[in-house]
Design a protein around this motif. Structure first.
Motif, PDB file in Angstrom:
ATOM      1  N   ILE A 142       0.842  -1.214   0.000  1.00 37.08           N
ATOM      2  CA  ILE A 142       0.000   0.000   0.000  1.00 37.08           C
ATOM      3  C   ILE A 142       0.868   1.251   0.000  1.00 37.08           C
ATOM      4  N   THR A 143       1.928   1.240   0.813  1.00 37.95           N
ATOM      5  CA  THR A 143       2.826   2.405   0.867  1.00 37.95           C
ATOM      6  C   THR A 143       3.530   2.609  -0.467  1.00 37.95           C
ATOM      7  N   THR A 144       4.028   1.523  -1.076  1.00 39.59           N
ATOM      8  CA  THR A 144       4.735   1.631  -2.356  1.00 39.59           C
ATOM      9  C   THR A 144       3.819   2.125  -3.467  1.00 39.59           C
ATOM     10  N   VAL A 145       2.624   1.552  -3.546  1.00 41.20           N
ATOM     11  CA  VAL A 145       1.685   1.941  -4.606  1.00 41.20           C
ATOM     12  C   VAL A 145       1.240   3.389  -4.436  1.00 41.20           C
ATOM     13  N   SER A 146       0.945   3.780  -3.180  1.00 39.89           N
ATOM     14  CA  SER A 146       0.531   5.171  -2.966  1.00 39.89           C
ATOM     15  C   SER A 146       1.669   6.136  -3.309  1.00 39.89           C
TER      16      SER A 146
END
Length: 531
Positions: free
Chosen positions: A29-33
């Motif tokens: 989630i952190t990487t995609v955001s």
């Protein structure tokens, strides 16, 4: 398979899976955001740069009729290319790549978006489009007829071409453009068809950073898995140590070693379980001790009169027994036989009460007291005792009337035996909205030592054995009382002072009585209305 696993294995695997999933999901989630934020920043930068280049191209065309001069600016980033279109005709192409032709033709043209992400040859490109005014007036957008702020498309391709094609327009003459002018395209075409500027930005670096972050995340997941597995195995083994000890303790106790106790070293749930296990073992040990004590007392109570009966019976068989001796032997045999008969009756009554399912009915307290007083009237008159009770016609309870009368008879019988002549016994009651909360019996006899109070309800227990036997007591009366009150969901407590007397208080579940009375009254009212 999971049902055959040890508890520590289940804890380890479940905790490991949960931690890895949590870390992986949070990391993804952190990487995609972050990737989305990077794309948004690139889009904003592309729109801004397209707007700046639009102004430069329009100024260059108005002053020099030259479209290519602004694209020679060395400050333009290397990953940015430009295209200029007049209608569908390319006047300038610094990119040199075309989007892939759709595999299927649906019979209609797909509308061009002002801002698009397009993939060309597995490389992602950002396309931003701005309208151009090549004659000093706003040229209408190819999409909706209005000046568009920008447009983006992502395309996969290779490095943009940087060649000047032969036959380029005179407007491009005198300079070496970074792209190429399309043959046959002239500046005069700007008078008839709308022009537009297209910025193409290579996003390979953005996607490469995202892929690198994902690879790092997967590497960290692998390292975390190994570290977590080691931690979880150690923690699981430590957590389940008390369970293993409890399991071993159960095996030891099952071998009739009830004195075994588990160590309690903390306040967590497993230590609490160990403490409860110790309480259970102590209760079992006490019950076995009491059982043996009761059996020993029972054997003694039966053996003593039987020995006397056998002895006097042998004496009656002898020819040397005189008339007076014979009469004494017969009286003793009769007395001891009655005592044995009383013992058997009380034991049978005790066993019946232990196994009986009490049917609770509405009972008046006055009726229970009257039944008990009638039963012990003779014993009270022999000592000239006065039993005092204030009639409470409104007092009620729910239970078995005969058992409740037996309870009160045993309490009164003990009070009579403990009281001296010309004394008194008080029967009291505490009510809550007419429901009996407490029933008490108080005497002013010899009293009971405080250390003996906890043993009063044990079967065959007698404080003064010689006095009890002389009064035909066998130590079952209060045990029967305890069984009766437990069958009625109540409790019994004792308070006594040696030389002053004893008070027995029986507490009843008066709240249940009030609820039953209310439900009964509502049922009667409903029956009256329907009738």
């Amino acid at each position: 398979m999971i049902y055959k696993m040890k508890l520590w294995q289940k804890i380890c695997i479940s905790s490991l899976i949960a931690s890895i999933l949590l870390f992986a999901v949070c990391g993804i989630i952190t990487t995609v955001s972050g990737h989305k934020r990077n794309l948004q920043a690139e889009e904003n930068q592309a729109v801004w740069l397209a707007g700046q280049m639009k102004a430069e191209v329009e100024r260059a065309y108005r002053e020099h009729k030259d479209l290519t001069a602004p694209f020679l600016n060395p400050l333009i980033p290397e990953d940015v290319c430009f295209q200029v279109y007049q209608g569908e005709t390319r006047l300038y192409d610094g990119f040199g790549r075309e989007p892939e032709t759709p595999r299927y033709d649906f019979g209609y043209e797909i509308a061009r978006e002002p801002l698009e992400l397009v993939t060309i040859q597995k490389v992602n490109y950002l396309f931003a489009e701005e309208t151009l005014d090549l004659e000093g007036g706003a040229v209408e957008s190819a999409v909706n007829g209005k000046a568009a702020p920008g447009a983006v498309a992502a395309v996969a391709g290779s490095e943009p071409a940087g060649k000047v094609m032969p036959g380029a327009s005179a407007a491009a003459a005198g300079s070496e453009p970074a792209g190429k002018a399309i043959p046959g395209a002239s500046a005069a075409a700007a008078k008839t068809e709308p022009a537009r500027l297209v910025l193409v930005k290579d996003l390979s670096d953005v996607y490469a950073r995202c892929n690198a972050q994902l690879q790092t995340l997967f590497l960290l997941c692998g390292i975390l898995s190994a570290v977590s597995a080691l931690i979880m195995v150690t923690a699981s083994l430590i957590i389940t140590v008390p369970i293993k000890k409890i399991n071993e303790a159960v095996k030891i106790v099952s071998d009739d070693y009830y004195a075994y106790r588990l160590p309690v070293t903390g306040t967590d749930e497993l230590n609490e379980l160990s403490a409860n296990f110790n309480v259970m073992c102590e209760a079992i040990e006490n019950n076995i001790r009491n059982y043996k004590f009761a059996i020993d007392n029972f054997i003694h109570e039966v053996k003593t009169p039987l020995t006397s009966i056998i002895g006097y019976a042998d004496m009656l068989k002898s020819y040397d027994c005189t008339g007076e001796c014979r009469e004494e032997a017969v009286d003793y045999i009769l007395t001891q036989s009655r005592r044995l008969n009383s013992l058997v009756k009380k034991i049978m009554g005790f066993l019946v009460i232990e196994s009986k399912q009490v049917e609770k009915k509405f009972v008046r307290l006055d009726e229970v007291v009257n039944m008990a007083c009638i039963s012990i009237r003779v014993q009270a008159e022999m000592k000239e005792l006065r039993i005092e009770y204030q009639n409470r016609p409104e007092a009620y309870m729910y239970g078995d009337e005969e058992l409740l009368a037996t309870l009160l008879v045993n309490l009164l019988d003990n009070s009579i035996k403990a009281s001296g002549e010309h004394s008194q016994i008080l029967i009291g009651a505490v009510l809550r909205e007419d429901a009996v909360e407490e029933l008490s019996v108080r005497d002013f006899g010899m009293g009971i030592p405080e250390e003996e109070l906890d043993k009063l309800t044990e079967p065959f227990y007698m404080v003064d054995k010689s006095r009890s036997r002389s009064q035909n007591g066998i130590g079952l009366g209060l045990s029967i009382c305890k069984s009766i009150i437990q069958a009625h969901n109540g409790r019994m407590e004792f308070s006594s002072t040696p030389g002053e007397g004893t008070t027995v208080r029986v507490h009843f579940p008066y709240e249940d009585y009030q609820y039953l009375r209310q439900a009964q009254d509502e049922l009667f009212e409903k029956a009256d209305i329907e009738g």
